[in-house]
Design an enzyme around this catalytic site. Structure first.
Site, short mmCIF file in Angstrom:
data_model
loop_
_atom_site.label_atom_id
_atom_site.label_comp_id
_atom_site.label_asym_id
_atom_site.label_seq_id
_atom_site.Cartn_x
_atom_site.Cartn_y
_atom_site.Cartn_z
N ASP A 11 0.86 -1.19 0.00
CA ASP A 11 0.00 0.00 0.00
C ASP A 11 0.89 1.24 0.00
O ASP A 11 2.07 1.17 0.39
CB ASP A 11 -0.93 0.03 1.23
CG ASP A 11 -1.86 1.25 1.21
OD1 ASP A 11 -2.41 1.57 0.15
OD2 ASP A 11 -2.03 1.89 2.27
N SER A 12 0.31 2.37 -0.38
CA SER A 12 1.05 3.63 -0.31
C SER A 12 1.43 3.94 1.14
O SER A 12 2.39 4.67 1.36
CB SER A 12 0.18 4.75 -0.87
OG SER A 12 -1.00 4.87 -0.08
N TYR A 43 -0.83 8.69 -2.38
CA TYR A 43 -0.77 8.54 -3.83
C TYR A 43 -2.01 9.17 -4.51
O TYR A 43 -2.01 9.39 -5.71
CB TYR A 43 -0.78 7.05 -4.22
CG TYR A 43 0.53 6.30 -4.09
CD1 TYR A 43 1.63 6.81 -3.40
CD2 TYR A 43 0.65 5.03 -4.67
CE1 TYR A 43 2.80 6.07 -3.30
CE2 TYR A 43 1.82 4.30 -4.57
CZ TYR A 43 2.89 4.83 -3.88
OH TYR A 43 4.05 4.09 -3.79
N GLY A 44 -3.06 9.37 -3.70
CA GLY A 44 -4.39 9.68 -4.24
C GLY A 44 -4.48 10.82 -5.22
O GLY A 44 -5.31 10.79 -6.13
N CYS A 74 -4.21 -1.41 -2.31
CA CYS A 74 -4.35 0.02 -2.51
C CYS A 74 -5.20 0.21 -3.76
O CYS A 74 -4.85 -0.28 -4.84
CB CYS A 74 -2.96 0.64 -2.71
SG CYS A 74 -3.00 2.39 -3.12
N ASN A 75 -6.33 0.89 -3.59
CA ASN A 75 -7.22 1.10 -4.73
C ASN A 75 -6.60 2.01 -5.78
O ASN A 75 -6.78 1.81 -6.97
CB ASN A 75 -8.54 1.70 -4.25
CG ASN A 75 -9.36 0.70 -3.49
OD1 ASN A 75 -10.20 0.02 -4.05
ND2 ASN A 75 -9.11 0.57 -2.19
N THR A 76 -5.89 3.03 -5.30
CA THR A 76 -5.30 3.99 -6.24
C THR A 76 -4.29 3.27 -7.14
O THR A 76 -4.29 3.46 -8.36
CB THR A 76 -4.62 5.13 -5.45
OG1 THR A 76 -5.55 5.60 -4.46
CG2 THR A 76 -4.24 6.27 -6.35
N GLU A 159 -3.26 9.24 7.71
CA GLU A 159 -1.80 9.04 7.78
C GLU A 159 -1.20 9.89 8.91
O GLU A 159 -0.22 9.51 9.54
CB GLU A 159 -1.13 9.39 6.44
CG GLU A 159 -1.32 8.36 5.34
CD GLU A 159 -0.37 7.16 5.43
OE1 GLU A 159 0.83 7.34 5.65
OE2 GLU A 159 -0.86 6.03 5.28
N CYS A 193 -11.10 2.63 -0.51
CA CYS A 193 -9.74 3.04 -0.16
C CYS A 193 -9.42 2.26 1.11
O CYS A 193 -10.22 2.25 2.05
CB CYS A 193 -9.67 4.54 0.10
SG CYS A 193 -8.08 5.04 0.82
N THR A 194 -8.28 1.62 1.11
CA THR A 194 -7.98 0.70 2.22
C THR A 194 -7.66 1.44 3.52
O THR A 194 -7.56 0.81 4.57
CB THR A 194 -6.83 -0.25 1.83
OG1 THR A 194 -5.70 0.53 1.42
CG2 THR A 194 -7.26 -1.17 0.71
N HIS A 195 -7.51 2.75 3.46
CA HIS A 195 -7.36 3.52 4.70
C HIS A 195 -8.70 3.70 5.43
O HIS A 195 -8.72 3.88 6.65
CB HIS A 195 -6.81 4.93 4.40
CG HIS A 195 -5.34 5.00 4.14
ND1 HIS A 195 -4.76 4.48 3.01
CD2 HIS A 195 -4.33 5.54 4.87
CE1 HIS A 195 -3.46 4.72 3.05
NE2 HIS A 195 -3.17 5.35 4.17
N1 DGL Z 1 -4.94 3.06 0.67
C1 DGL Z 1 -4.86 3.73 -0.61
C2 DGL Z 1 -6.07 3.40 -1.46
O1 DGL Z 1 -6.69 2.41 -1.21
C3 DGL Z 1 -4.63 5.16 -0.35
C4 DGL Z 1 -4.10 5.90 -1.54
C5 DGL Z 1 -3.35 7.15 -1.20
O2 DGL Z 1 -2.20 7.04 -0.79
O3 DGL Z 1 -3.92 8.22 -1.37
O4 DGL Z 1 -6.44 4.07 -2.37
#
Ligand code: DGL
Length: 274
Positions: A11-12, A43-44, A74-76, A159, A193-195
């Site tokens: 993940d990011s 990363y978004g 990570c979805n992004t 974060e 988004c996994t966050h």
């Molecule tokens: N957990 C990432 C996702 O699922 C976060 C992406 C990011 O860093 O903005 O998209």
């Protein structure tokens, strides 16, 4: 070089830990190697090219550590980099290895979760602009009415552990109200988004009990289990010593502290930067 052949989870930042946690709970016997690119998160809001470049570097690092299989938790990264890595890079850099994402497994299930077929998708700007959820959902559940909404502040808030401060809560309230205003019939919201599972309780409180708020972790874990049954050639390559290894591009002291708050148990990570 790691003698283990772990499942790599990327993940990011810290968000992928919400997927890691569910995967390792369901499939505890395997070895796992988590890499969070915390130093370069979020990363978004980054361009396609940059997300692809960063994700490929992370995948290559996990391959170098001996992972035959990597999950982009990570979805992004799944939206912006997965297809290119699978189709263009893998055949050249590691034809026998595999990289999986989180969008497809989620969209396969969403159709079964909504009763009235009005679904909301909350994600980063990158995930929402890619339209990946709308495109994939049309394949698996064409009758679903999809409403998307980007929440650009949520990952930075999480974060930086500011999501439960009054100013953080205000952003969460605004975004949840905004998606429900776009389609008041929504009965299911996917946290794309996994966050976001970290603030699931807050989202539920704002949205109301009648709305089903869905985290991806359990879905991705189930789908990975199915994948390993269908792909015994991959399953046989994975080592099963139950080890958990963590790497971050941030200082390991910072990662350990925050990851412990995510997972609820101590974490000893190593540092890797590009
Ligand atoms: N957990 C990432 C996702 O699922 C976060 C992406 C990011 O860093 O903005 O998209």
């Amino acid at each position: 070089m790691n003698k283990n052949a772990p499942i790599g989870i990327f993940d990011s930042g810290y968000g992928g830990l919400t997927v890691f946690e569910e995967v390792q709970k369901l499939l505890p016997e395997y070895d796992y190697l988590y890499f969070g690119d915390n130093a370069r998160a979020p990363y978004g809001n980054r361009s396609f090219d940059v997300v692809y470049e960063f994700t490929l570097e992370a995948v290559q690092f996990l391959f170098d550590q001996g992972c035959p299989l990597v999950v982009l938790a990570c979805n992004t990264a799944s939206a912006k980099a997965l297809r290119t890595i699978q189709q263009q890079d893998l055949p050249n850099i590691a034809p026998e290895k595999r990289v999986l994402g989180v969008i497809r497994p989620s969209t396969e299930e969403i159709g079964f979760l909504s009763k009235n077929h009005h679904v909301g998708v909350l994600g980063t700007t990158g995930t929402i602009q890619s339209n990946s959820y709308v495109i994939e959902l049309k394949k698996f559940a064409p009758d679903i009415h999809v409403t998307q909404h980007a929440c650009p502040m949520w990952v930075p808030l999480i974060e930086n552990e500011k999501h439960l401060h009054p100013a953080g809560i205000q952003f969460i309230e605004e975004d949840v109200r905004a998606i429900l205003a776009k389609d008041p019939l929504i009965d299911t919201i996917i946290l794309a988004c996994t966050h976001y599972p970290v603030i699931k309780d807050k989202i539920q409180e704002i949205a109301g009990k009648h709305i089903n708020i869905v985290s991806q972790g359990p879905i991705v874990a189930e789908k990975l289990k199915e994948y390993l049954v269908v792909h015994p050639e991959m399953e046989e390559k994975l080592t099963k010593n139950g080890s958990r290894t963590f790497y971050s591009s941030e200082s390991s002291v910072v990662f350990n502290e925050k990851a412990e708050r995510f997972l609820g148990y101590p974490v000893a990570s190593a540092h890797h930067s590009f």
